[in-house]
Design a protein around this motif. Structure first.
Motif, PDB file in Angstrom:
ATOM      1  N   VAL A 120       0.772  -1.185  -0.138  1.00  0.00           N
ATOM      2  CA  VAL A 120      -0.037   0.081  -0.019  1.00  0.00           C
ATOM      3  C   VAL A 120       0.915   1.172  -0.023  1.00  0.00           C
ATOM      4  O   VAL A 120       1.620   1.510   0.999  1.00  0.00           O
ATOM      5  N   GLY A 121       0.738   2.171  -1.061  1.00  0.00           N
ATOM      6  CA  GLY A 121       1.435   3.451  -1.394  1.00  0.00           C
ATOM      7  C   GLY A 121       0.498   4.499  -0.819  1.00  0.00           C
ATOM      8  O   GLY A 121      -0.429   4.362  -0.173  1.00  0.00           O
ATOM      9  N   GLU A 122       0.958   5.685  -1.261  1.00  0.00           N
ATOM     10  CA  GLU A 122       0.413   6.996  -0.742  1.00  0.00           C
ATOM     11  C   GLU A 122      -0.800   7.396  -1.587  1.00  0.00           C
ATOM     12  O   GLU A 122      -1.826   7.440  -1.213  1.00  0.00           O
ATOM     13  N   GLY A 123      -0.417   7.588  -2.971  1.00  0.00           N
ATOM     14  CA  GLY A 123      -1.210   8.100  -3.910  1.00  0.00           C
ATOM     15  C   GLY A 123      -0.639   8.299  -5.209  1.00  0.00           C
ATOM     16  O   GLY A 123       0.546   8.141  -5.168  1.00  0.00           O
ATOM     17  N   PRO A 124      -1.411   8.163  -6.328  1.00  0.00           N
ATOM     18  CA  PRO A 124      -0.870   8.084  -7.695  1.00  0.00           C
ATOM     19  C   PRO A 124      -0.049   9.594  -7.902  1.00  0.00           C
ATOM     20  O   PRO A 124      -0.198  10.552  -7.415  1.00  0.00           O
ATOM     21  N   GLY A 125       1.042   9.233  -8.738  1.00  0.00           N
ATOM     22  CA  GLY A 125       1.902  10.427  -9.087  1.00  0.00           C
ATOM     23  C   GLY A 125       1.388  10.876 -10.700  1.00  0.00           C
ATOM     24  O   GLY A 125       0.471  10.091 -10.851  1.00  0.00           O
ATOM     25  N   ARG A 126       2.447  11.698 -11.376  1.00  0.00           N
ATOM     26  CA  ARG A 126       1.996  11.918 -12.678  1.00  0.00           C
ATOM     27  C   ARG A 126       1.826  10.751 -13.636  1.00  0.00           C
ATOM     28  O   ARG A 126       0.866  10.668 -14.108  1.00  0.00           O
ATOM     29  N   ASP A 127       2.774   9.865 -13.496  1.00  0.00           N
ATOM     30  CA  ASP A 127       2.812   8.604 -14.246  1.00  0.00           C
ATOM     31  C   ASP A 127       1.441   7.745 -14.298  1.00  0.00           C
ATOM     32  O   ASP A 127       0.629   7.121 -14.989  1.00  0.00           O
ATOM     33  N   GLU A 128       1.217   7.652 -12.837  1.00  0.00           N
ATOM     34  CA  GLU A 128      -0.051   6.869 -12.411  1.00  0.00           C
ATOM     35  C   GLU A 128      -1.324   7.332 -12.750  1.00  0.00           C
ATOM     36  O   GLU A 128      -1.926   6.680 -13.305  1.00  0.00           O
ATOM     37  N   ASP A 129      -1.327   8.706 -12.898  1.00  0.00           N
ATOM     38  CA  ASP A 129      -2.467   9.719 -13.252  1.00  0.00           C
ATOM     39  C   ASP A 129      -2.740   9.426 -14.918  1.00  0.00           C
ATOM     40  O   ASP A 129      -3.778   9.225 -15.234  1.00  0.00           O
ATOM     41  N   ARG A 133      -2.603   3.414 -13.554  1.00  0.00           N
ATOM     42  CA  ARG A 133      -2.179   2.158 -12.723  1.00  0.00           C
ATOM     43  C   ARG A 133      -1.352   2.626 -11.768  1.00  0.00           C
ATOM     44  O   ARG A 133      -0.801   3.629 -12.011  1.00  0.00           O
ATOM     45  N   PRO A 134      -1.227   1.922 -10.795  1.00  0.00           N
ATOM     46  CA  PRO A 134      -0.318   2.238  -9.559  1.00  0.00           C
ATOM     47  C   PRO A 134       1.146   1.915  -9.658  1.00  0.00           C
ATOM     48  O   PRO A 134       1.594   0.989 -10.284  1.00  0.00           O
ATOM     49  N   PHE A 135       2.032   2.743  -9.156  1.00  0.00           N
ATOM     50  CA  PHE A 135       3.495   2.548  -9.327  1.00  0.00           C
ATOM     51  C   PHE A 135       4.052   2.029 -10.672  1.00  0.00           C
ATOM     52  O   PHE A 135       4.438   1.154 -10.817  1.00  0.00           O
ATOM     53  N   VAL A 136       3.906   3.075 -11.406  1.00  0.00           N
ATOM     54  CA  VAL A 136       4.447   2.928 -12.883  1.00  0.00           C
ATOM     55  C   VAL A 136       5.512   3.695 -13.217  1.00  0.00           C
ATOM     56  O   VAL A 136       6.251   3.545 -14.195  1.00  0.00           O
ATOM     57  N   GLY A 160      -1.755  -1.165  -4.089  1.00  0.00           N
ATOM     58  CA  GLY A 160      -2.983  -0.226  -4.005  1.00  0.00           C
ATOM     59  C   GLY A 160      -2.382   1.014  -3.334  1.00  0.00           C
ATOM     60  O   GLY A 160      -1.133   1.054  -2.920  1.00  0.00           O
ATOM     61  N   ASN A 161      -3.153   1.969  -3.120  1.00  0.00           N
ATOM     62  CA  ASN A 161      -2.570   3.257  -2.480  1.00  0.00           C
ATOM     63  C   ASN A 161      -3.646   3.874  -1.489  1.00  0.00           C
ATOM     64  O   ASN A 161      -5.007   3.296  -1.530  1.00  0.00           O
ATOM     65  N   VAL A 162      -3.578   4.685  -0.452  1.00  0.00           N
ATOM     66  CA  VAL A 162      -4.488   5.353   0.141  1.00  0.00           C
ATOM     67  C   VAL A 162      -5.298   6.289  -0.568  1.00  0.00           C
ATOM     68  O   VAL A 162      -6.634   5.937  -0.287  1.00  0.00           O
ATOM     69  N   PHE A 238      10.308   1.738   3.768  1.00  0.00           N
ATOM     70  CA  PHE A 238      10.365   3.137   3.147  1.00  0.00           C
ATOM     71  C   PHE A 238       9.631   3.063   1.920  1.00  0.00           C
ATOM     72  O   PHE A 238       9.658   2.139   1.407  1.00  0.00           O
ATOM     73  N   HIS A 239       9.184   4.296   1.459  1.00  0.00           N
ATOM     74  CA  HIS A 239       8.704   4.403   0.235  1.00  0.00           C
ATOM     75  C   HIS A 239       9.554   4.310  -0.863  1.00  0.00           C
ATOM     76  O   HIS A 239      10.774   4.768  -0.743  1.00  0.00           O
ATOM     77  N   PRO A 240       9.557   3.661  -1.821  1.00  0.00           N
ATOM     78  CA  PRO A 240      10.710   3.438  -2.971  1.00  0.00           C
ATOM     79  C   PRO A 240      11.047   4.719  -3.380  1.00  0.00           C
ATOM     80  O   PRO A 240      12.254   5.036  -3.872  1.00  0.00           O
TER      81      PRO A 240
END
Ligand code: URA
Length: 272
Positions: A120-129, A133-136, A160-162, A238-240
């Motif tokens: 479980v991560g925090e939330g999507p970033g730019r690439d994921e948005d 898809r999560p963590f891409v 997944g993400n929060v 830790f978060h990647p």
């Protein structure tokens, strides 16, 4: 031909764990770049915004969520979703918090619906948005390698993400945003029933597990979360994205130890 153990050895090396490789490998034909994408780059997908991108509301206080069941999925609909597919259908139009109107794509999560190990991560970033898809992005490439280092494939775990929509400028989701989305994550967990959850960084640990201590202090220490009446062991690490920023041997060794402990618990639970 490349030695079959080379990719594994490189991943371990990246995580700072060279002590496990006993046999010297034959010389490599060509050195590989250390942070090469874990998977061949996928052909670019057409990026079709799921809705016109609305301007961000000026402040969270000014945001008034819609009251219809698409824009604001009722808790009984969420609780009644009998599969991940049904849940995604029910919540993918969510506008319950100010992140919703700003997203390009809703990032539900992906992986094995019966995964024993869930990240479980925090939330999507730019690439994921952009991809939905999560963590891409870069952090995702490292997460893939971390998963590979414990002998699993991305498709064998669940990610997944929060929050399911990208916070502007990749900021940390506010507690209100996290709360608006948390029921979705909890239902995902209920449906997947993982044996172990690995939280990535401080946000999922705080929002899902309720632990507010600094991640540097608590990483590697087992926590637990009760979801749907089931107690699930949680391994905070830790978060990647932090690992990429702080690419020291100590940090990589710590992540390796955390993931190894999580995998050992998964294996123990499977054998029990
Ligand atoms: N960081 C996260 O926490 N989640 C993602 O999906 C991508 C980056």
């Amino acid at each position: 031909m490349d030695h079959p153990l080379r990719a594994w050895r490189d991943t371990l090396e990246e995580l700072g764990v060279m002590g496990l490789v006993r046999e010297p490998l034959p010389p490599s034909p060509a050195p590989e770049p250390r942070l090469e994408p874990a998977r061949p780059a996928a052909p670019p997908r057409p990026v079709a915004p799921s809705r016109p991108v609305a301007p961000a509301p000026r402040s969270a206080a000014a945001y008034v969520p819609p009251s219809d069941p698409v824009g604001c999925p009722p808790p009984d609909v969420v609780a009644g979703a009998a599969s991940l597919g049904e849940l995604e259908q029910a919540i993918r139009g969510c506008l319950a918090c100010p992140l919703g109107p700003c997203r390009i794509k809703f990032v539900f999560g992906e992986g094995d619906p019966g995964a024993r190990l869930m990240f479980v991560g925090e939330g999507p970033g730019r690439d994921e948005d952009l991809q939905g898809r999560p963590f891409v992005g870069r952090a995702g490439e490292l997460l893939d390698k971390m998963i590979g280092a414990i002998g699993l494939k991305r498709t064998e775990v669940y990610i997944g993400n929060v929050v399911k929509c990208r916070p502007p400028d990749n900021r940390t989701p506010t507690p209100d945003e996290a709360r608006a989305c948390l029921g979705y994550l909890r239902r995902q967990i209920e449906l997947i029933q993982p044996a172990v959850i690995v939280t990535l960084g401080a946000t999922p640990l705080r929002e899902l597990v309720g632990v507010t201590e600094g991640i540097t202090r608590v990483r590697g220490q087992w926590k637990r979360v009760v979801v749907g009446g089931r107690e699930i062991p949680v391994m905070p690490t830790f978060h990647p994205a932090y690992v990429l920023r702080q690419y020291t041997q100590d940090v990589r060794r710590a992540v390796w130890a955390d993931l190894k402990a999580a995998k050992e618990w998964v294996d123990k639970a499977a054998g029990a």
